[in-house]
Every structure is written in C-alpha cells, then in structure tokens.
Design a protein around this motif. Structure first.
Motif, PDB file in Angstrom:
ATOM      1  N   ASP A   1       0.423 -69.913  38.940  1.00  0.00           N
ATOM      2  CA  ASP A   1       0.519 -69.310  40.263  1.00  0.00           C
ATOM      3  C   ASP A   1       1.924 -69.387  40.851  1.00  0.00           C
ATOM      4  O   ASP A   1       2.247 -68.614  41.752  1.00  0.00           O
TER       5      ASP A   1
ATOM      6  N   TRP B   1       9.325 -70.688  49.137  1.00  0.00           N
ATOM      7  CA  TRP B   1       9.565 -71.033  47.735  1.00  0.00           C
ATOM      8  C   TRP B   1      10.516 -70.038  47.075  1.00  0.00           C
ATOM      9  O   TRP B   1      11.336 -70.420  46.253  1.00  0.00           O
TER      10      TRP B   1
ATOM     11  N   HIS C   1       3.653 -66.539  43.271  1.00  0.00           N
ATOM     12  CA  HIS C   1       4.164 -66.843  44.607  1.00  0.00           C
ATOM     13  C   HIS C   1       5.634 -66.434  44.732  1.00  0.00           C
ATOM     14  O   HIS C   1       6.041 -65.873  45.765  1.00  0.00           O
TER      15      HIS C   1
ATOM     16  N   ASP D   1      -2.553 -61.623  51.807  1.00  0.00           N
ATOM     17  CA  ASP D   1      -1.705 -62.702  51.302  1.00  0.00           C
ATOM     18  C   ASP D   1      -1.620 -63.781  52.378  1.00  0.00           C
ATOM     19  O   ASP D   1      -0.744 -63.774  53.234  1.00  0.00           O
ATOM     20  N   TYR D   2      -2.532 -64.716  52.327  1.00  0.00           N
ATOM     21  CA  TYR D   2      -2.587 -65.778  53.330  1.00  0.00           C
ATOM     22  C   TYR D   2      -1.557 -66.876  53.069  1.00  0.00           C
ATOM     23  O   TYR D   2      -1.385 -67.765  53.888  1.00  0.00           O
ATOM     24  N   THR D   3      -0.839 -66.805  51.958  1.00  0.00           N
ATOM     25  CA  THR D   3       0.202 -67.802  51.667  1.00  0.00           C
ATOM     26  C   THR D   3       1.599 -67.193  51.767  1.00  0.00           C
ATOM     27  O   THR D   3       2.531 -67.672  51.128  1.00  0.00           O
ATOM     28  N   TRP D   4       1.764 -66.171  52.577  1.00  0.00           N
ATOM     29  CA  TRP D   4       3.033 -65.455  52.621  1.00  0.00           C
ATOM     30  C   TRP D   4       4.191 -66.351  53.063  1.00  0.00           C
ATOM     31  O   TRP D   4       5.291 -66.214  52.537  1.00  0.00           O
TER      32      TRP D   4
ATOM     33  N   PHE E   1       4.549 -69.622  52.605  1.00  0.00           N
ATOM     34  CA  PHE E   1       4.854 -70.465  51.448  1.00  0.00           C
ATOM     35  C   PHE E   1       5.602 -69.646  50.398  1.00  0.00           C
ATOM     36  O   PHE E   1       6.585 -70.127  49.810  1.00  0.00           O
ATOM     37  N   ASP E   2       5.162 -68.425  50.159  1.00  0.00           N
ATOM     38  CA  ASP E   2       5.803 -67.563  49.166  1.00  0.00           C
ATOM     39  C   ASP E   2       7.268 -67.307  49.519  1.00  0.00           C
ATOM     40  O   ASP E   2       8.151 -67.382  48.654  1.00  0.00           O
TER      41      ASP E   2
END
Length: 158
Positions: free
Chosen positions: A60, A103, A64, A94-97, A99-100
């Motif tokens: 993953d 990173w 990401h 995209d609920y982790t945008w 974090f993406d």
C-alpha cells in the motif's frame, strides 16, 4: 567532627550515619537514573530496529505515494479510481488523502530513507506519549516496562 586541617579522622557515629545515608541515597538515585536511561535506550533501539527495509515492500505504500503525487499534481482529491484497471472510473473516496500528500512530500525530499525515518520518529513519538501518560500513574521505569510490550505488539509481523 572531621578536621581536615589536622587530619583528625575521629567522627561521631551519628555523623557517620548521616553521611553514609546521604551517600546511599545519592547512589540509589544515580543507579535509578542510570537504569531508567538504559531502559529508554533499549526501547528506542527496539523502535529503530523494528522499522527495517521490509517496510519498503509493503504494497500500500506505493499506492499512497502515487495517490499523493496525483493530488499534488491536480490540486484536488480524486473522486474516481484511476489507478486500478479492474475498478477504473468507479467512484472512490480517498479518506487517507492527507497521509498520502504528507508521505509523498517526504518521499520527494528524502526518498525511502525519509519514509523509514519518519516512521521511526512517529513510532518514538507515540511510545514517548504513552510513557508520559503512564508516568502519571507510576515511575518512569515501570512505565517503560509497560511500554515495551506495547511497542512489540505494534511491530508488523509480516
């Protein structure tokens, strides 16, 4: 009393007792600080060792990074899947945008070493916060001893 000028070594027993108690108290405090520091060094070493090159093979991570790159290029969060060929064009949240993007920024600046360093720092901050929380209820040594199994439980086994 001890007279240093005359090299008189006669001392009252009560004074010797007080001096030896102070010496033992100081030594006990020094030993405790040394043991606490040793535990913290062991804990931090374990945290650093627990994040190794295997983290770069986690599947993953690359999704990401690519999603974060896409968000930075288009200045918007994707709402349709454009990466997977089986779900291409379908609705996607995209609920982790955040974090993406974070990173991806770290990867652009420091590559995989930056990702691994950030992972170690986040893990140390989390364990440090746990130790600070636990020291409100007990000693630093006891808190660190409790935090070590928690750290071990959070190390990915895959």
């Amino acid at each position: 009393m001890i007279d240093l000028a005359t090299n008189d070594t006669e001392a009252r027993p009560s004074e010797l007792g007080k001096r030896s108690q102070r010496g033992l108290a100081f030594r006990g405090q020094y030993d405790r600080r040394f043991i606490d520091a040793l535990w913290l060094v062991c804990l931090f070493t374990l945290a650093i060792v627990s994040v190794g090159p295997r983290a770069s093979f986690e599947g993953d991570l690359w999704w990401h990074l690519r999603t974060g790159d896409w968000i930075l290029e288009h200045a918007t969060v994707p709402w349709r899947d454009t990466f997977a060929w089986t779900t291409n064009g379908k609705a996607w949240i995209d609920y982790t945008w955040a974090f993406d993007v974070l990173w991806c920024g770290i990867f652009r600046l420091w590559h995989l070493h930056g990702i691994l360093t950030a992972t170690v720092l986040l893990r140390l901050a989390w364990i440090g916060a746990l130790i600070v929380l636990l020291t409100q209820y007990g000693s630093l040594l006891r808190s660190t001893i409790i935090a070590v199994p928690v750290l071990l439980a959070t190390i990915p086994l895959a």
